[in-house]
Write a protein that holds these residues in place. Structure first.
Motif, PDB file in Angstrom:
ATOM      1  N   ALA A   1      55.261  18.041  -8.426  1.00 49.30           N
ATOM      2  CA  ALA A   1      54.793  18.050  -9.817  1.00 49.30           C
ATOM      3  C   ALA A   1      53.373  18.577  -9.969  1.00 49.30           C
ATOM      4  O   ALA A   1      53.015  19.101 -11.023  1.00 49.30           O
ATOM      5  CB  ALA A   1      54.895  16.641 -10.408  1.00 49.30           C
ATOM      6  N   HIS A   2      52.551  18.437  -8.920  1.00 47.97           N
ATOM      7  CA  HIS A   2      51.123  18.750  -9.063  1.00 47.97           C
ATOM      8  C   HIS A   2      50.613  19.840  -8.124  1.00 47.97           C
ATOM      9  O   HIS A   2      49.411  20.122  -8.125  1.00 47.97           O
ATOM     10  CB  HIS A   2      50.295  17.475  -8.844  1.00 47.97           C
ATOM     11  N   ASP A   3      51.503  20.437  -7.317  1.00 52.55           N
ATOM     12  CA  ASP A   3      51.084  21.422  -6.326  1.00 52.55           C
ATOM     13  C   ASP A   3      49.919  20.873  -5.507  1.00 52.55           C
ATOM     14  O   ASP A   3      48.936  21.546  -5.244  1.00 52.55           O
ATOM     15  CB  ASP A   3      50.690  22.753  -6.988  1.00 52.55           C
ATOM     16  N   SER A   4      50.048  19.581  -5.124  1.00 60.21           N
ATOM     17  CA  SER A   4      48.989  18.876  -4.405  1.00 60.21           C
ATOM     18  C   SER A   4      49.574  18.102  -3.239  1.00 60.21           C
ATOM     19  O   SER A   4      50.726  17.666  -3.278  1.00 60.21           O
ATOM     20  CB  SER A   4      48.290  17.871  -5.336  1.00 60.21           C
ATOM     21  N   SER A   5      48.742  17.921  -2.224  1.00 65.11           N
ATOM     22  CA  SER A   5      49.158  17.140  -1.069  1.00 65.11           C
ATOM     23  C   SER A   5      47.927  16.708  -0.296  1.00 65.11           C
ATOM     24  O   SER A   5      46.798  17.078  -0.628  1.00 65.11           O
ATOM     25  CB  SER A   5      50.085  17.966  -0.172  1.00 65.11           C
ATOM     26  N   LEU A   6      48.175  15.945   0.753  1.00 66.24           N
ATOM     27  CA  LEU A   6      47.130  15.537   1.672  1.00 66.24           C
ATOM     28  C   LEU A   6      47.250  16.402   2.918  1.00 66.24           C
ATOM     29  O   LEU A   6      48.323  16.486   3.510  1.00 66.24           O
ATOM     30  CB  LEU A   6      47.300  14.052   2.028  1.00 66.24           C
ATOM     31  N   TYR A   7      46.173  17.067   3.278  1.00 69.69           N
ATOM     32  CA  TYR A   7      46.166  17.911   4.470  1.00 69.69           C
ATOM     33  C   TYR A   7      45.341  17.215   5.550  1.00 69.69           C
ATOM     34  O   TYR A   7      44.235  16.742   5.274  1.00 69.69           O
ATOM     35  CB  TYR A   7      45.492  19.258   4.187  1.00 69.69           C
ATOM     36  N   THR A   8      45.846  17.198   6.765  1.00 74.32           N
ATOM     37  CA  THR A   8      45.071  16.659   7.880  1.00 74.32           C
ATOM     38  C   THR A   8      44.046  17.708   8.299  1.00 74.32           C
ATOM     39  O   THR A   8      44.397  18.838   8.606  1.00 74.32           O
ATOM     40  CB  THR A   8      45.983  16.318   9.071  1.00 74.32           C
ATOM     41  N   VAL A   9      42.784  17.303   8.298  1.00 80.38           N
ATOM     42  CA  VAL A   9      41.719  18.222   8.711  1.00 80.38           C
ATOM     43  C   VAL A   9      41.119  17.833  10.055  1.00 80.38           C
ATOM     44  O   VAL A   9      40.431  18.634  10.684  1.00 80.38           O
ATOM     45  CB  VAL A   9      40.611  18.363   7.638  1.00 80.38           C
ATOM     46  N   GLU A  10      41.389  16.590  10.478  1.00 77.71           N
ATOM     47  CA  GLU A  10      40.930  16.163  11.800  1.00 77.71           C
ATOM     48  C   GLU A  10      41.809  15.009  12.250  1.00 77.71           C
ATOM     49  O   GLU A  10      42.238  14.191  11.446  1.00 77.71           O
ATOM     50  CB  GLU A  10      39.461  15.721  11.739  1.00 77.71           C
ATOM     51  N   ALA A  11      42.074  14.956  13.548  1.00 79.00           N
ATOM     52  CA  ALA A  11      42.853  13.863  14.119  1.00 79.00           C
ATOM     53  C   ALA A  11      42.346  13.571  15.526  1.00 79.00           C
ATOM     54  O   ALA A  11      41.919  14.472  16.241  1.00 79.00           O
ATOM     55  CB  ALA A  11      44.337  14.222  14.159  1.00 79.00           C
TER      56      ALA A  11
END
Length: 154
Positions: free
Chosen positions: A56-66
């Motif tokens: 619905a929002h063209d949004s997500s959570l991206y992992t940038v460090e692990a």
């Protein structure tokens, strides 16, 4: 949401597959990360960042460090359980802590820093997500925030 300090926000369970076992007879390292990635998806669902939100929002959570710590080997036939918690929240960021358990023992941990992204750029998390994440947030365990030490000179 957790109902007690230190309680997990979500628990993900998944069996070890035979094809995940390496030449040493235990779970190969990429599969630890895959299973904890599935647990990250469960956390996203729990705070309102699931597939419907993403579409619905063209949004997500991206992992940038692990940061993964491999603490004990895992053999074929084990059922894996990942206990996940949120250990930090900022307007665009979530810190997620995963503990991977098998046969009643802690086998690995993973600390994730995720950034909220909309249309390819970092963006503020929605207020309702921030509220849910903050209410679920627990103090980070002592192992969080560690890094691999400096490389010794040759």
């Amino acid at each position: 949401m957790p109902d007690a300090p230190g309680a997990s926000l979500s628990i993900w369970r998944e069996p070890v597959r035979d094809d995940w076992i390496d030449y040493n007879g235990h779970l190969s390292e990429p599969w630890y990360v895959l299973v904890m990635g599935h647990a990250t998806d469960a956390v996203m669902d729990a705070v309102g960042l699931g597939p419907e939100y993403q579409a619905a929002h063209d949004s997500s959570l991206y992992t940038v460090e692990a940061h993964v710590r491999y603490l004990d080997e895992i053999r074929a036939g084990f059922e894996l359980e990942v206990r996940s918690s949120i250990i930090g929240v900022a307007p665009k960021l979530l810190w997620i802590w995963h503990e991977l358990w098998a046969d009643g023992r802690l086998r690995a941990t993973e600390e994730i820093l995720g950034v909220h992204v909309t249309g390819g750029s970092s963006s503020r998390l929605p207020d309702d997500v921030l509220t849910r994440a903050r209410s679920a947030c627990i103090p980070p365990p002592p192992e969080a925030g560690r890094r691999i030490g400096p490389v010794p000179p040759l």
